[in-house]
Design a protein around this motif. Structure first.
Motif, PDB file in Angstrom:
ATOM      1  N   LEU A   1      -8.431 -26.759  11.942  1.00 35.74           N
ATOM      2  CA  LEU A   1      -8.560 -28.156  11.523  1.00 35.74           C
ATOM      3  C   LEU A   1      -7.183 -28.774  11.350  1.00 35.74           C
ATOM      4  O   LEU A   1      -6.174 -28.082  11.167  1.00 35.74           O
ATOM      5  CB  LEU A   1      -9.330 -28.250  10.197  1.00 35.74           C
ATOM      6  CG  LEU A   1     -10.751 -27.685  10.130  1.00 35.74           C
ATOM      7  CD1 LEU A   1     -11.291 -27.795   8.712  1.00 35.74           C
ATOM      8  CD2 LEU A   1     -11.668 -28.394  11.110  1.00 35.74           C
ATOM      9  N   HIS A   2      -7.169 -30.106  11.384  1.00 42.17           N
ATOM     10  CA  HIS A   2      -6.003 -30.889  10.994  1.00 42.17           C
ATOM     11  C   HIS A   2      -6.406 -31.777   9.833  1.00 42.17           C
ATOM     12  O   HIS A   2      -7.525 -32.303   9.800  1.00 42.17           O
ATOM     13  CB  HIS A   2      -5.506 -31.773  12.144  1.00 42.17           C
ATOM     14  CG  HIS A   2      -4.896 -30.996  13.274  1.00 42.17           C
ATOM     15  ND1 HIS A   2      -3.801 -30.180  13.114  1.00 42.17           N
ATOM     16  CD2 HIS A   2      -5.231 -30.931  14.591  1.00 42.17           C
ATOM     17  CE1 HIS A   2      -3.480 -29.622  14.269  1.00 42.17           C
ATOM     18  NE2 HIS A   2      -4.348 -30.068  15.196  1.00 42.17           N
ATOM     19  N   ALA A   3      -5.491 -31.949   8.889  1.00 43.96           N
ATOM     20  CA  ALA A   3      -5.762 -32.843   7.766  1.00 43.96           C
ATOM     21  C   ALA A   3      -5.496 -34.273   8.198  1.00 43.96           C
ATOM     22  O   ALA A   3      -4.412 -34.592   8.690  1.00 43.96           O
ATOM     23  CB  ALA A   3      -4.895 -32.467   6.569  1.00 43.96           C
ATOM     24  N   HIS A   4      -6.499 -35.156   8.045  1.00 39.20           N
ATOM     25  CA  HIS A   4      -6.378 -36.578   8.387  1.00 39.20           C
ATOM     26  C   HIS A   4      -7.045 -37.383   7.289  1.00 39.20           C
ATOM     27  O   HIS A   4      -8.171 -37.858   7.426  1.00 39.20           O
ATOM     28  CB  HIS A   4      -7.050 -36.874   9.733  1.00 39.20           C
ATOM     29  CG  HIS A   4      -6.274 -36.388  10.915  1.00 39.20           C
ATOM     30  ND1 HIS A   4      -5.110 -36.974  11.347  1.00 39.20           N
ATOM     31  CD2 HIS A   4      -6.495 -35.338  11.752  1.00 39.20           C
ATOM     32  CE1 HIS A   4      -4.646 -36.324  12.406  1.00 39.20           C
ATOM     33  NE2 HIS A   4      -5.474 -35.319  12.669  1.00 39.20           N
TER      34      HIS A   4
ATOM     35  N   GLY B   1     -11.816 -36.441   5.998  1.00 38.08           N
ATOM     36  CA  GLY B   1     -10.495 -35.988   5.570  1.00 38.08           C
ATOM     37  C   GLY B   1      -9.899 -34.950   6.489  1.00 38.08           C
ATOM     38  O   GLY B   1      -8.733 -34.579   6.336  1.00 38.08           O
ATOM     39  N   PHE B   2     -10.688 -34.458   7.461  1.00 40.02           N
ATOM     40  CA  PHE B   2     -10.220 -33.423   8.374  1.00 40.02           C
ATOM     41  C   PHE B   2     -10.784 -33.681   9.764  1.00 40.02           C
ATOM     42  O   PHE B   2     -11.842 -34.284   9.928  1.00 40.02           O
ATOM     43  CB  PHE B   2     -10.660 -32.028   7.898  1.00 40.02           C
ATOM     44  CG  PHE B   2     -10.118 -31.644   6.558  1.00 40.02           C
ATOM     45  CD1 PHE B   2      -8.895 -31.012   6.440  1.00 40.02           C
ATOM     46  CD2 PHE B   2     -10.839 -31.937   5.401  1.00 40.02           C
ATOM     47  CE1 PHE B   2      -8.393 -30.661   5.203  1.00 40.02           C
ATOM     48  CE2 PHE B   2     -10.345 -31.596   4.155  1.00 40.02           C
ATOM     49  CZ  PHE B   2      -9.112 -30.950   4.050  1.00 40.02           C
ATOM     50  N   ALA B   3     -10.054 -33.192  10.774  1.00 38.81           N
ATOM     51  CA  ALA B   3     -10.517 -33.313  12.155  1.00 38.81           C
ATOM     52  C   ALA B   3     -10.325 -31.976  12.849  1.00 38.81           C
ATOM     53  O   ALA B   3      -9.462 -31.164  12.478  1.00 38.81           O
ATOM     54  CB  ALA B   3      -9.742 -34.403  12.884  1.00 38.81           C
ATOM     55  N   ARG B   4     -11.130 -31.757  13.888  1.00 40.23           N
ATOM     56  CA  ARG B   4     -11.050 -30.514  14.631  1.00 40.23           C
ATOM     57  C   ARG B   4      -9.717 -30.435  15.381  1.00 40.23           C
ATOM     58  O   ARG B   4      -9.244 -31.423  15.960  1.00 40.23           O
ATOM     59  CB  ARG B   4     -12.202 -30.445  15.634  1.00 40.23           C
ATOM     60  CG  ARG B   4     -12.251 -29.116  16.415  1.00 40.23           C
ATOM     61  CD  ARG B   4     -13.226 -29.236  17.579  1.00 40.23           C
ATOM     62  NE  ARG B   4     -14.531 -29.660  17.147  1.00 40.23           N
ATOM     63  CZ  ARG B   4     -15.491 -28.845  16.733  1.00 40.23           C
ATOM     64  NH1 ARG B   4     -15.251 -27.543  16.702  1.00 40.23           N
ATOM     65  NH2 ARG B   4     -16.664 -29.316  16.362  1.00 40.23           N
TER      66      ARG B   4
END
Length: 747
Positions: A309-312, A319-322
């Motif tokens: 995941l990436h924090a967005h 709040g997170f994206a693959r």
């Protein structure tokens, strides 16, 4: 030892904890077995008294315990429970130690009582006596429960997790959810498969995953992991690739929408089922030590550390994206990701119920219980809570307000079918975390099932046991006659509800409920303690204006007492192959007496479409009375049960000859002196469930059992009289060759 370096040395007599002061003072009087070395104080406020203690070990101890061991007695703030630490490096693994974090010394468990109870008798002398006893027993291998799971010592989370055993049976690919069980305890969560989640359940915060360590890979865990990386290493050593599994799950859980926020911002509850292992490596088949580890970082943050995941925070609603391309694993984050051990509780299920009831396994036999009234509701609930049976409940009666005085149901169920409402109550004991114990309820009258006849027949045919709890003689006899294989039992209160009765057929059904009913009535006639058993009716009370709408005044506490006794007796009887008649009676002071009448085999005589049943006791009684008058003949009247609808007769008791009877080697004439009062009294003692059924007489030695012309004439006269009540006449002839049963009936 690095752990102790955080504790500053202070003189033992300068410790200010009241418990530490009391122990230090006592040590001055016990120098022959224990010696104070120094005091220690922690920056967090705790204090420790370091002592050397003579362990009293034998010359060849089972484990390597030395003659003198150095221990630390830890005193927390207030009057908390003192903790005992083994300060020698390499202290051996034994039973009754606690689970401690890496870097901490071994911890001794000297008292399994809650501290609120133990502190009532705590003294320095009592504590040191327990420590000394622990060493002696450990050195001799006498500590109990070698496979008892070790308790966590530090780092216990405030969270309490209820885990059904079923979620551990097949953890592969099963998505779990944790939901709050009650709104007043935000820290209590129940774990279930996502597909079984109750509607409107609060699933925020806790995201469970479950693992099971293979028994062949299990080694005893002595140190509690403090980080996610440490837990992963422990599981990896035991054949569980936790990080690989979490990586795959993170990829599946990844989502940037609002619906993904709850999951990705929740914390992980890592459930691990460890086979319980003793210090010597032995295990007990199937016993599991459940541990739950709570991460103090969110699922999303762990997903980022695993490269999935990436924090967005701004760009993604969750709040997170693959991660389009998987990143490197952040080993430093995992090593610094703290975890706590939660308080874990196994969800209540039938296996757990059986274990807590002191049994080795649940009883999976199928049971049909007919009757969901007071006794049925209590008995079924007690047995369900012991892990007994898969139930079908049958009753067409509806719950009314007066029933609540003695029933287990509630006012909200007024007007409901008792069978359905009771099934729901019994199922609620286990639901939603495990399968329901009541497969179905049938809202039908067993004597007149109507459109539910097929369903009822199927349930009865599938049952291993059929329990009559209807308080209906007609229903009991009907169930005895139903042509299915299951064993039958009947439970009921006497009319005054001062006693309760259990009648259980033998496993081979060589005796039926009808046969045992007859022998129960004989016990009522003959046993002094049962003289008022059926004649005491209690105080009657009309609950509506209808003439039959009456009930007894009986306290619920007595119903509960008698129901618990009969439930235990029923379970015991169904656990062996023999027939049982048992009566529990109470007095006004609550004392209970038990009557266990003997059960006799029976012989059946089919005659003119009637079935006449004579048990061995009645047969032996006629033989004994014949032997007492030989060479003369003797005889008397006979009383028993007549069911004209089923065309069945049971001889209950052959009566002795009245005193004015005349007997000789050539014949017998039965007298009448006192006979009417004798018979009337016996019938009254059984609430007229018995009646006069005919006569018996003996033949002298070397005389065949064939009836004489006089016998035939007498039988014909009796048949004419009996026909006025549409009943047959019976004659029993006892002689050298056994018993001959004659029946006369006017067509």
């Amino acid at each position: 030892m690095a752990w102790i370096d955080d504790w500053t040395v202070v003189p033992a007599d300068e410790l200010f904890s009241p418990q530490a002061t009391a122990v230090s003072t006592y040590l001055a009087t016990a120098g022959h077995v224990v010696r104070a070395v120094e005091g220690r104080r922690h920056p967090g406020g705790g204090e420790m008294l370091v002592v050397d203690i003579l362990t009293g070990v034998p010359q060849r101890p089972v484990v390597e315990i030395e003659r003198v061991e150095r221990i630390g007695i830890l005193f927390g703030p207030g009057l908390a429970m003192p903790l005992i630490m083994m300060l020698r490096e390499g202290f051996p693994d034994t039973e009754h130690q606690q689970l401690v974090p890496d870097g901490f010394p071994a911890a001794m468990c000297i008292d399994d009582r809650p501290w609120d109870e133990a502190r009532l008798t705590w003294t320095p002398a009592e504590m040191l006596q327990r420590i000394h006893l622990w060493f002696r027993r450990a050195a001799r291998g006498e500590l109990h429960d070698p496979i008892q799971p070790v308790d966590p010592f530090f780092g216990l989370s405030r969270l309490k997790i209820v885990v059904p055993a079923s979620v551990l049976s097949d953890v592969e690919g099963v998505e779990l959810v944790g939901f709050r069980t009650t709104p007043d305890d935000a820290d209590l969560f129940t774990v279930m498969p996502a597909g079984s989640l109750p509607k409107a359940a609060d699933v925020h915060l806790l995201i469970p995953v479950a693992y099971r360590v293979p028994p062949e890979r299990m080694s005893r865990m002595r140190k509690a992991p403090q980080s996610l990386a440490a837990l992963a290493a422990i599981l990896d050593e035991r054949g569980v690739d936790m990080l690989g599994d979490l990586t795959a799950r993170m990829s599946a859980w990844a989502g940037s929408e609002e619906k993904d926020r709850a999951r990705l911002n929740g914390v992980l509850a890592i459930i691990v089922a460890f086979p319980v292992v003793a210090p010597d490596g032995s295990t007990r088949g199937g016993l599991l030590d459940l541990r739950v580890f709570i991460t103090l970082k969110s699922v999303g943050e762990i997903g980022v550390a695993l490269g999935q995941l990436h924090a967005h925070d701004d760009a993604a609603a969750s709040g997170f994206a693959r991660a389009i391309l998987a990143g490197d694993v952040d080993e430093a984050f995992l090593a610094a990701c703290p975890i706590e051990m939660a308080q874990v509780h196994r969800a209540f299920d039938a296996e757990w119920a059986a274990t807590l009831a002191g049994r080795t396994a649940r009883d999976e036999r199928k049971v049909v219980m007919v009757g969901a009234g007071a006794i049925g509701s209590h008995v079924a609930e007690y047995l369900v809570r012991e892990g007994r049976f898969d139930w079908t409940v049958v009753d067409d009666d509806r719950l009314l307000p007066h029933n609540l005085a003695r029933h287990t149901l509630r006012a909200m169920e007024n007007g409901s079918f008792k069978a359905t409402a009771l099934a729901n109550r019994l199922n609620s004991i286990f639901l939603p975390t495990t399968e329901a114990p009541v497969a179905r309820s049938i809202d039908a009258n067993v004597l007149r099932p109507g459109q539910m006849d097929d369903e009822l027949r199927q349930a009865l045919a599938a049952a291993s046991v059929i329990i009559d709890a209807s308080a209906s003689i007609a229903a009991s006899r009907h169930l005895a006659d139903v042509d299915v294989g299951g064993r039958r039992a009947s439970v009921f209160f006497n009319p005054s509800a001062e006693a309760v009765v259990a009648i259980v057929e033998p496993e081979d059904r060589s005796l039926t409920l009808r046969d045992l009913e007859a022998q129960y009535y004989r016990a009522v006639l003959q046993r002094p303690e049962l003289e008022r058993h059926l004649t005491a009716v209690g105080q009657r009370f009309a609950y509506t204006g209808a003439c039959r709408a009456v009930t007894n005044r009986v306290p619920a506490s007595r119903i509960a007492l008698l129901s618990s006794l009969v439930a235990a007796g029923l379970a015991q009887s169904l656990g062996n192959a023999d027939a049982t008649i048992r009566v529990w009676s109470t007095d006004m002071d609550g004392r209970v007496s038990v009557s266990d009448p003997d059960v006799a085999p029976v012989t059946r005589y089919p005659l003119l479409n009637w079935e006449i049943t004579v048990d061995e006791w009645a047969h032996a009684r006629m033989v004994a009375m014949r032997d007492g008058t030989l060479p003369s003949e003797t005889g008397g009247s006979a009383i028993g049960i007549v069911d004209s609808l089923a065309r069945k007769v049971h001889l209950v008791e052959p009566l002795p000859a009245p005193p004015d009877s005349k007997g000789s080697p050539r014949g017998f004439e039965r007298g009448i002196a006192g006979l009417s009062d004798d018979v009337t009294g016996r019938l009254a003692r059984t609430m007229d469930q018995l009646q006069y059924i005919g006569e018996w007489h003996s033949h002298p030695p070397d005389c065949p059992l064939t009836p004489s012309p006089t016998d035939v004439v007498q039988l014909c006269r009796s048949a004419m009289k009996a026909s006025l009540e549409s009943l047959p006449a019976l004659s029993f002839i006892i002689g050298d060759e056994g018993l001959n049963v004659l029946l006369g009936e006017v067509g």
